[in-house]
Design a protein around this motif. Structure first.
Motif, PDB file in Angstrom:
ATOM      1  N   LYS A 167       0.841  -1.190   0.000  1.00 39.84           N
ATOM      2  CA  LYS A 167       0.000   0.000   0.000  1.00 39.84           C
ATOM      3  C   LYS A 167       0.881   1.246   0.000  1.00 39.84           C
ATOM      4  CE  LYS A 167      -0.501   0.178   5.046  1.00 39.84           C
ATOM      5  NZ  LYS A 167      -1.470   0.209   6.165  1.00 39.84           N
ATOM      6  N   ARG A 168       0.325   2.332  -0.503  1.00 38.10           N
ATOM      7  CA  ARG A 168       0.989   3.634  -0.493  1.00 38.10           C
ATOM      8  C   ARG A 168       0.707   4.289   0.850  1.00 38.10           C
ATOM      9  NH1 ARG A 168      -1.180   8.699  -2.665  1.00 38.10           N
ATOM     10  NH2 ARG A 168      -3.021   7.456  -3.182  1.00 38.10           N
ATOM     11  N   ALA A 169       1.759   4.730   1.519  1.00 37.68           N
ATOM     12  CA  ALA A 169       1.596   5.333   2.837  1.00 37.68           C
ATOM     13  C   ALA A 169       2.701   6.352   3.062  1.00 37.68           C
ATOM     14  CB  ALA A 169       1.627   4.273   3.934  1.00 37.68           C
ATOM     15  N   ASN A 211       8.339   5.991   4.605  1.00 35.30           N
ATOM     16  CA  ASN A 211       7.313   6.179   3.574  1.00 35.30           C
ATOM     17  C   ASN A 211       7.269   4.973   2.648  1.00 35.30           C
ATOM     18  OD1 ASN A 211       6.569   9.091   4.132  1.00 35.30           O
ATOM     19  ND2 ASN A 211       8.772   9.308   3.771  1.00 35.30           N
ATOM     20  N   SER A 212       6.073   4.530   2.335  1.00 35.90           N
ATOM     21  CA  SER A 212       5.888   3.409   1.410  1.00 35.90           C
ATOM     22  C   SER A 212       5.415   3.961   0.067  1.00 35.90           C
ATOM     23  CB  SER A 212       4.851   2.422   1.961  1.00 35.90           C
ATOM     24  OG  SER A 212       4.684   1.327   1.075  1.00 35.90           O
TER      25      SER A 212
END
Length: 446
Positions: free
Chosen positions: A11-13, A60-61
């Motif tokens: 996932k985007r994080a 940060n992903s």
């Protein structure tokens, strides 16, 4: 990709602004020690990566749509590749194949003989980088034919060594002020459907190039034609149908070695094992690197036995070429590609992405062309109502995508192409999220 087990959350994080404080600190350290001539596309530093995400040093992903420039097709930490590397380094990291050979090198050569197009007898040599592979393919062609001249094409990219810079078309940043370059390299027009005159077929574009070869060089002086079946750095240019087969037919009729540079397009990326298969093209020599070893440095040339076996013993090789750890990684990566049918996965990615890109292009009026095959896709940005390249818009879109946690790469002779090169193991949900971000950013500029 329900069968793939991911180690990191897909996932985007974002937990900091980009770049975060740790990345910023690393940039300061870098400026004090790393040569300024080494560039990076994004100002964040990786700490971990898996599947379709890269986690930076600030936590940060980010969604990875670059794959390290088409390298991590099986993911940046494929379990099979990681285990194969661990096992091999526990035995030995190096002996030099030219001194004390080992089975891994032979097994990789056997795999490439089976995978590459054509049922002729083949031979393989392993190296470290794509540029090395290209350079050695040219060496083989020149020795085998007794000729000197080599033809490359507009918009081509083949590497950063002296000979491969001569083959590469774009000056900045690849060639500017690095000459003089290797001689006897001739550049001919490429089939570029978006920018060719209306109605120019692939066969006609090939005949245009052939006419220039015959007039300017002469077939009896020409050792090789080298071409990317889909041009990479030049803008993900897919030549019109018939262009490649027509060139191959002329080369065969005139004893010219046809070299397919599949460094970026190979190993499932375009929906086939190799891009030249889309038009049933069988190269005399094929150059490979990037996706073949799951991120480990390994490249290869595989070609007709009668060509490669003409080279005298000791004429090909290198201290690190076919390193045993890289060979182990390649064998594991190829198993992953087969196990999860990554050529089929690349075709699925195209089916998912292309309709959204075409719809976006029809809506916004700044995307002149959408093109590509498999998971090698691109948008060419232009100024509204024209075909004039818009490099500034392209750069701005990529920068804003990073701010929102999506890594995009740009390319193209005119700097106006955004390329999508996701890992082939990326999940649909993650890819859909990235596309939504891209769509929102592009719309914000029009």
């Amino acid at each position: 990709m329900n069968d793939i087990q991911y180690r990191l959350p897909q996932k985007r994080a974002l937990v900091t602004e980009l770049p975060g404080p740790r990345s910023a600190a690393l940039t300061a350290r870098r400026r004090a020690t790393v040569a300024a001539g080494v560039g990076s596309s994004v100002p964040v530093y990786a700490a971990d990566a898996d599947g379709g995400v890269i986690v930076d040093v600030d936590g940060n992903s980010l969604i990875d749509l670059g794959s390290g420039i088409a390298v991590t097709s099986v993911g940046a930490s494929d379990p099979a590749v990681a285990e194969a590397v661990r096992e091999q380094v526990g035995h030995f990291t190096h002996t030099c194949f030219m001194v004390t050979p080992y089975e891994g090198y032979v097994r990789v050569a056997e795999e490439l003989a089976a995978l590459t197009p054509g049922d002729h007898e083949k031979r393989t040599v392993l190296f470290n980088s794509g540029a090395e592979a290209v350079e050695n393919a040219i060496k083989v062609a020149r020795l085998a034919t007794g000729r000197d001249a080599v033809v490359a094409f507009d918009h081509a990219y083949h590497g950063r060594t002296n000979l491969t810079m001569a083959l590469t078309a774009k000056s900045m940043p690849y060639k500017a002020h690095f000459g003089p370059f290797a001689p006897e390299v001739y550049r001919l027009p490429m089939s570029y459907p978006y920018r060719d005159q209306d109605g120019l077929t692939g066969e006609q574009a090939a005949q245009r190039a052939i006419s220039q070869m015959e007039k300017q060089i002469g077939a009896d002086s020409l050792a090789a034609i080298i071409i990317e079946p889909i041009q990479g750095e030049g803008g993900f240019i897919v030549p019109a149908e018939g262009f490649l087969p027509t060139l191959v037919a002329w080369a065969r009729a005139n004893g010219v070695v046809f070299i397919a540079d599949e460094v970026q397009t190979g190993f499932s990326r375009t929906g086939a094992w190799f891009a030249c298969e889309h038009e049933d093209v069988v190269p005399d020599i094929i150059t490979m690197a990037k996706g073949m070893a799951g991120g480990m440095p390994l490249s290869a040339i595989t070609g007709r036995a009668e060509l490669l076996d003409k080279v005298h013993p000791g004429g090909l090789g290198g201290t690190y070429g076919g390193n045993p750890v890289a060979c182990a990684a390649a064998l594991a990566a190829l198993d992953t590609m087969r196990t999860f049918d990554l050529p089929g996965r690349a075709r699925h990615i195209a089916d998912l992405v292309l309709p959204r890109l075409h719809a976006l292009a029809a809506e916004v009026g700044v995307i002149g062309d959408v093109r590509g095959r498999g998971a090698m896709l691109a948008m060419e940005f232009v100024k509204p109502g024209t075909t004039e390249p818009d490099a500034e818009l392209t750069k701005a879109i990529a920068a804003q995508a990073l701010e929102q946690g999506v890594i995009l790469l740009t390319c193209g002779t005119y700097g106006n192409v955004i390329r999508l090169l996701p890992p082939l193991v990326i999940g649909d949900d993650l890819l859909e999220d990235a596309l939504t971000v891209i769509e929102q950013i592009v719309r914000s500029f029009v």
